[in-house]
Motif scaffolding. Sequence first.
Motif, PDB file in Angstrom:
ATOM      1  N   VAL A  29       0.822  -1.208   0.000  1.00 60.22           N
ATOM      2  CA  VAL A  29       0.000   0.000   0.000  1.00 60.22           C
ATOM      3  C   VAL A  29       0.861   1.266   0.000  1.00 60.22           C
ATOM      4  CG1 VAL A  29      -1.901  -1.176   1.154  1.00 60.22           C
ATOM      5  CG2 VAL A  29      -0.204   0.016   2.532  1.00 60.22           C
ATOM      6  N   TYR A  30       2.152   1.130  -0.224  1.00 56.44           N
ATOM      7  CA  TYR A  30       3.052   2.289  -0.268  1.00 56.44           C
ATOM      8  C   TYR A  30       2.559   3.374  -1.239  1.00 56.44           C
ATOM      9  CZ  TYR A  30       7.434   4.890  -0.925  1.00 56.44           C
ATOM     10  OH  TYR A  30       8.385   5.876  -1.013  1.00 56.44           O
ATOM     11  N   PRO A  31       1.988   3.012  -2.407  1.00 57.63           N
ATOM     12  CA  PRO A  31       1.552   4.075  -3.324  1.00 57.63           C
ATOM     13  C   PRO A  31       0.400   4.912  -2.791  1.00 57.63           C
ATOM     14  CG  PRO A  31       1.770   1.972  -4.478  1.00 57.63           C
ATOM     15  CD  PRO A  31       1.859   1.674  -3.027  1.00 57.63           C
ATOM     16  N   SER A  32      -0.377   4.403  -1.830  1.00 56.51           N
ATOM     17  CA  SER A  32      -1.589   5.109  -1.397  1.00 56.51           C
ATOM     18  C   SER A  32      -1.310   6.541  -0.952  1.00 56.51           C
ATOM     19  CB  SER A  32      -2.289   4.307  -0.288  1.00 56.51           C
ATOM     20  OG  SER A  32      -3.492   4.913   0.084  1.00 56.51           O
ATOM     21  N   PRO A  33      -0.362   6.785  -0.019  1.00 54.98           N
ATOM     22  CA  PRO A  33      -0.074   8.168   0.348  1.00 54.98           C
ATOM     23  C   PRO A  33       0.964   8.827  -0.547  1.00 54.98           C
ATOM     24  CG  PRO A  33       1.101   6.708   1.825  1.00 54.98           C
ATOM     25  CD  PRO A  33       0.310   5.836   0.898  1.00 54.98           C
ATOM     26  N   VAL A  34       1.728   8.023  -1.296  1.00 58.32           N
ATOM     27  CA  VAL A  34       2.840   8.574  -2.077  1.00 58.32           C
ATOM     28  C   VAL A  34       2.374   9.109  -3.418  1.00 58.32           C
ATOM     29  CG1 VAL A  34       5.025   7.997  -3.220  1.00 58.32           C
ATOM     30  CG2 VAL A  34       4.563   7.167  -0.913  1.00 58.32           C
ATOM     31  N   ILE A  35       1.407   8.434  -4.074  1.00 55.87           N
ATOM     32  CA  ILE A  35       0.947   8.880  -5.390  1.00 55.87           C
ATOM     33  C   ILE A  35       0.413  10.316  -5.349  1.00 55.87           C
ATOM     34  CG2 ILE A  35      -0.891   8.545  -7.099  1.00 55.87           C
ATOM     35  CD1 ILE A  35      -0.354   5.588  -7.023  1.00 55.87           C
ATOM     36  N   PRO A  36      -0.453  10.682  -4.376  1.00 53.54           N
ATOM     37  CA  PRO A  36      -0.891  12.087  -4.345  1.00 53.54           C
ATOM     38  C   PRO A  36       0.267  13.070  -4.196  1.00 53.54           C
ATOM     39  CG  PRO A  36      -2.312  10.730  -2.960  1.00 53.54           C
ATOM     40  CD  PRO A  36      -1.156   9.869  -3.359  1.00 53.54           C
ATOM     41  N   ALA A  37       1.279  12.692  -3.393  1.00 56.10           N
ATOM     42  CA  ALA A  37       2.425  13.585  -3.215  1.00 56.10           C
ATOM     43  C   ALA A  37       3.220  13.723  -4.503  1.00 56.10           C
ATOM     44  CB  ALA A  37       3.323  13.075  -2.086  1.00 56.10           C
ATOM     45  N   LEU A  38       3.380  12.617  -5.242  1.00 57.02           N
ATOM     46  CA  LEU A  38       4.164  12.652  -6.470  1.00 57.02           C
ATOM     47  C   LEU A  38       3.400  13.288  -7.625  1.00 57.02           C
ATOM     48  CD1 LEU A  38       5.951   9.175  -6.378  1.00 57.02           C
ATOM     49  CD2 LEU A  38       6.947  11.424  -5.955  1.00 57.02           C
ATOM     50  N   GLU A  39       2.062  13.226  -7.599  1.00 60.22           N
ATOM     51  CA  GLU A  39       1.288  13.891  -8.648  1.00 60.22           C
ATOM     52  C   GLU A  39       1.421  15.411  -8.559  1.00 60.22           C
ATOM     53  OE1 GLU A  39      -2.409  10.895  -9.680  1.00 60.22           O
ATOM     54  OE2 GLU A  39      -2.590  12.198  -7.927  1.00 60.22           O
ATOM     55  N   ALA A  40       1.726  15.911  -7.357  1.00 63.30           N
ATOM     56  CA  ALA A  40       1.893  17.359  -7.181  1.00 63.30           C
ATOM     57  C   ALA A  40       3.355  17.728  -6.939  1.00 63.30           C
ATOM     58  CB  ALA A  40       1.042  17.836  -6.005  1.00 63.30           C
ATOM     59  N   TYR A  41       4.278  16.793  -7.236  1.00 61.19           N
ATOM     60  CA  TYR A  41       5.693  17.046  -6.941  1.00 61.19           C
ATOM     61  C   TYR A  41       6.248  18.145  -7.858  1.00 61.19           C
ATOM     62  CZ  TYR A  41      10.183  15.704  -4.924  1.00 61.19           C
ATOM     63  OH  TYR A  41      11.361  15.680  -4.218  1.00 61.19           O
ATOM     64  N   PRO A  42       7.050  19.072  -7.336  1.00 65.84           N
ATOM     65  CA  PRO A  42       7.536  20.195  -8.164  1.00 65.84           C
ATOM     66  C   PRO A  42       8.504  19.774  -9.257  1.00 65.84           C
ATOM     67  CG  PRO A  42       8.523  20.237  -5.960  1.00 65.84           C
ATOM     68  CD  PRO A  42       7.436  19.216  -5.923  1.00 65.84           C
ATOM     69  N   SER A  43       9.279  18.697  -9.040  1.00 61.54           N
ATOM     70  CA  SER A  43      10.258  18.282 -10.043  1.00 61.54           C
ATOM     71  C   SER A  43       9.589  17.475 -11.147  1.00 61.54           C
ATOM     72  CB  SER A  43      11.357  17.432  -9.388  1.00 61.54           C
ATOM     73  OG  SER A  43      12.201  16.871 -10.380  1.00 61.54           O
ATOM     74  N   PRO A  44       9.709  17.859 -12.418  1.00 65.43           N
ATOM     75  CA  PRO A  44       9.086  17.104 -13.520  1.00 65.43           C
ATOM     76  C   PRO A  44       9.618  15.669 -13.631  1.00 65.43           C
ATOM     77  CG  PRO A  44       9.788  19.286 -14.250  1.00 65.43           C
ATOM     78  CD  PRO A  44      10.379  19.085 -12.887  1.00 65.43           C
ATOM     79  N   ALA A  45      10.858  15.435 -13.207  1.00 66.64           N
ATOM     80  CA  ALA A  45      11.441  14.107 -13.326  1.00 66.64           C
ATOM     81  C   ALA A  45      10.734  13.083 -12.450  1.00 66.64           C
ATOM     82  CB  ALA A  45      12.933  14.154 -12.969  1.00 66.64           C
ATOM     83  N   LEU A  46      10.113  13.538 -11.361  1.00 62.69           N
ATOM     84  CA  LEU A  46       9.442  12.631 -10.428  1.00 62.69           C
ATOM     85  C   LEU A  46       7.924  12.791 -10.418  1.00 62.69           C
ATOM     86  CD1 LEU A  46      11.853  12.810  -7.347  1.00 62.69           C
ATOM     87  CD2 LEU A  46      11.411  10.811  -8.779  1.00 62.69           C
ATOM     88  N   ARG A  47       7.419  13.768 -11.172  1.00 62.71           N
ATOM     89  CA  ARG A  47       5.983  14.001 -11.140  1.00 62.71           C
ATOM     90  C   ARG A  47       5.257  12.901 -11.913  1.00 62.71           C
ATOM     91  NH1 ARG A  47       5.376  18.948 -13.753  1.00 62.71           N
ATOM     92  NH2 ARG A  47       6.375  19.871 -11.906  1.00 62.71           N
ATOM     93  N   LEU A  48       4.211  12.339 -11.295  1.00 60.92           N
ATOM     94  CA  LEU A  48       3.454  11.248 -11.911  1.00 60.92           C
ATOM     95  C   LEU A  48       2.213  11.786 -12.598  1.00 60.92           C
ATOM     96  CD1 LEU A  48       3.488   8.521  -9.082  1.00 60.92           C
ATOM     97  CD2 LEU A  48       5.049   8.735 -11.023  1.00 60.92           C
ATOM     98  N   ASP A  49       1.941  11.269 -13.809  1.00 62.91           N
ATOM     99  CA  ASP A  49       0.641  11.507 -14.434  1.00 62.91           C
ATOM    100  C   ASP A  49      -0.222  10.273 -14.224  1.00 62.91           C
ATOM    101  OD1 ASP A  49       1.558   9.561 -16.225  1.00 62.91           O
ATOM    102  OD2 ASP A  49       2.163  11.041 -17.733  1.00 62.91           O
ATOM    103  N   HIS A  50      -1.408  10.237 -14.846  1.00 60.46           N
ATOM    104  CA  HIS A  50      -2.332   9.124 -14.610  1.00 60.46           C
ATOM    105  C   HIS A  50      -1.736   7.792 -15.064  1.00 60.46           C
ATOM    106  CE1 HIS A  50      -5.837  12.251 -14.778  1.00 60.46           C
ATOM    107  NE2 HIS A  50      -5.167  12.289 -13.649  1.00 60.46           N
ATOM    108  N   HIS A  51      -1.046   7.805 -16.181  1.00 64.19           N
ATOM    109  CA  HIS A  51      -0.474   6.574 -16.728  1.00 64.19           C
ATOM    110  C   HIS A  51       0.641   6.040 -15.842  1.00 64.19           C
ATOM    111  CE1 HIS A  51       0.862   3.652 -19.703  1.00 64.19           C
ATOM    112  NE2 HIS A  51       2.089   4.149 -19.616  1.00 64.19           N
ATOM    113  N   THR A  52       1.600   6.901 -15.493  1.00 69.66           N
ATOM    114  CA  THR A  52       2.724   6.449 -14.665  1.00 69.66           C
ATOM    115  C   THR A  52       2.286   6.116 -13.248  1.00 69.66           C
ATOM    116  OG1 THR A  52       3.260   8.785 -14.245  1.00 69.66           O
ATOM    117  CG2 THR A  52       4.492   7.658 -15.991  1.00 69.66           C
ATOM    118  N   ALA A  53       1.259   6.810 -12.739  1.00 68.45           N
ATOM    119  CA  ALA A  53       0.755   6.484 -11.413  1.00 68.45           C
ATOM    120  C   ALA A  53       0.142   5.089 -11.386  1.00 68.45           C
ATOM    121  CB  ALA A  53      -0.282   7.520 -10.978  1.00 68.45           C
ATOM    122  N   SER A  54      -0.547   4.726 -12.482  1.00 71.32           N
ATOM    123  CA  SER A  54      -1.116   3.384 -12.573  1.00 71.32           C
ATOM    124  C   SER A  54      -0.024   2.323 -12.564  1.00 71.32           C
ATOM    125  CB  SER A  54      -1.962   3.260 -13.844  1.00 71.32           C
ATOM    126  OG  SER A  54      -2.430   1.941 -14.008  1.00 71.32           O
TER     127      SER A  54
END
Length: 510
Positions: free
Chosen positions: A60-85
Amino acid sequence: MEPSMREPLVRKTSSSYRTFPQSAGKRLDKEYLRSLHNKRLYLAVFAAVLGNFNFGFALVYPSPVIPALEAYPSPALRLDHHTASWFGSVFTLGAAAGGLSAMILNDRLGRKLSIMFSALPSAVGYLMLASAQGIGMLLLGRVLTGYAGGVTSASIPVYISEVSHPGVRGMLGACPQIMAVLGSLVLYALGKYLGLVLDWRWLAVAGEVPVLVMIILLCFMPNSPRFLLSQGKDEEALGSLCWLRGKDTDYAREYEQMKDSVRKQSRQISCAEIKDPFIYKPILIAVGMRFLQQLSGVTCILMYLQSIFKDTAVILKPEYDAALVGLVRLLAVAIAAVSMDKAGRKILLFVSAGVMLVSNLTMGLYIHFVPASHNGTIANKTLLSSANLPAEPINYITLIPLLATMFFIMGYAMGWGPITWLLMSEILPLKARGVASGLCVVVSWLTAFTLTQFFLRVVEAFGLEVPFLFFAIICAGNILFTGCCVPETKGRSLEQIEAFFRTGRRSFMR
């Protein structure tokens, strides 16, 4: 098996086999079970199930991490819908690979060393997640932690069943699920706390702690006596059983029973032997249970739990709903652990599948019939985009999806969660136990990966109610499968269970 070979097994009355209902033998067995000292056994099981704690944490590690990475300031680590899946589902591919390698590791290294081996990819995976500089490192870290989870999923249940005795094997067999739930709850708690004061990377650092504790404790634990006997290490096996049962108990009788059973089987299974019902029947039952367990939808529901609650607009905040469901899951697994050795495996499987059937059916019908203005569901929207949906007015009818999900998780945790792993380790014959347990894990996590990938696509194309109605149909199939195929193993030694499949005589299970 020829009758001439079967007859001695049936007529045998020595202490090495007490499979028929003889009152003196039963009294002796009860006296032996009462004389056992379980403190060391519990310690060995605790050391092993720390691997499941880590597994639940990583799942369940992605549960709190995905929202943080979707709004992450660095483009290299920012997740979109596809990469989050992919970040959520690639864990299951790693777990399948771990189960595949466990088919070899369990028989080559042994159960204990296989669990210890899983610490290496787990530690490296968390290190990559904590120090990630790009999405590639994030995905690789998830694959490695998933690989470790696959190895432990195949090794820990087998280790527990082989070191335990019939008096506590059901209770201890539920411990992996309990620890996995605890790992998930700790992750949710840390995610909420660390998200307020620290960067999300510290969650990965926290994941290293149970891995380190597990490897230290397992260094002092014995290997499985049955595995040692299969390797010809008789003295070491006797010492292991003595350590687990206590020096002042009649462990020598149990040792002779194990030894007699192990020597009836060759060390390696041949292709010709797979045609033997003694081999293929328990394997098909174990694989079938793992397949049906995943098709019931548990991984999808757990992985996208907060998103499902957002999509159905329940009254509480999604993170609080997820924690509440986790607590219910923990309570249900604890109930299963206490009742498994009293009520039996099959009755809990029936109740579990029935509750899951009603819960999934309720969820599907609710989403289908309740207007979108009441449940907050907007058709043809993916769950991952539900965070951007407009807030809906509070309506108490939205308690229905919360209660349905809670009952689903409760039903799953009472039976089809812990018992499928326990039965897998109980019914598989010794000569095929390592390979077959790995096969079960591979089937389980490949099924989970396929479902988690198609789940979002089905929701986008047809709506959220379709997968829940499909899960309800599968749960009905679970009830039929339990009634037709699953044997009752409560209070039976592993040798008695093997004798049942070898001869087909139900008297061996009485």
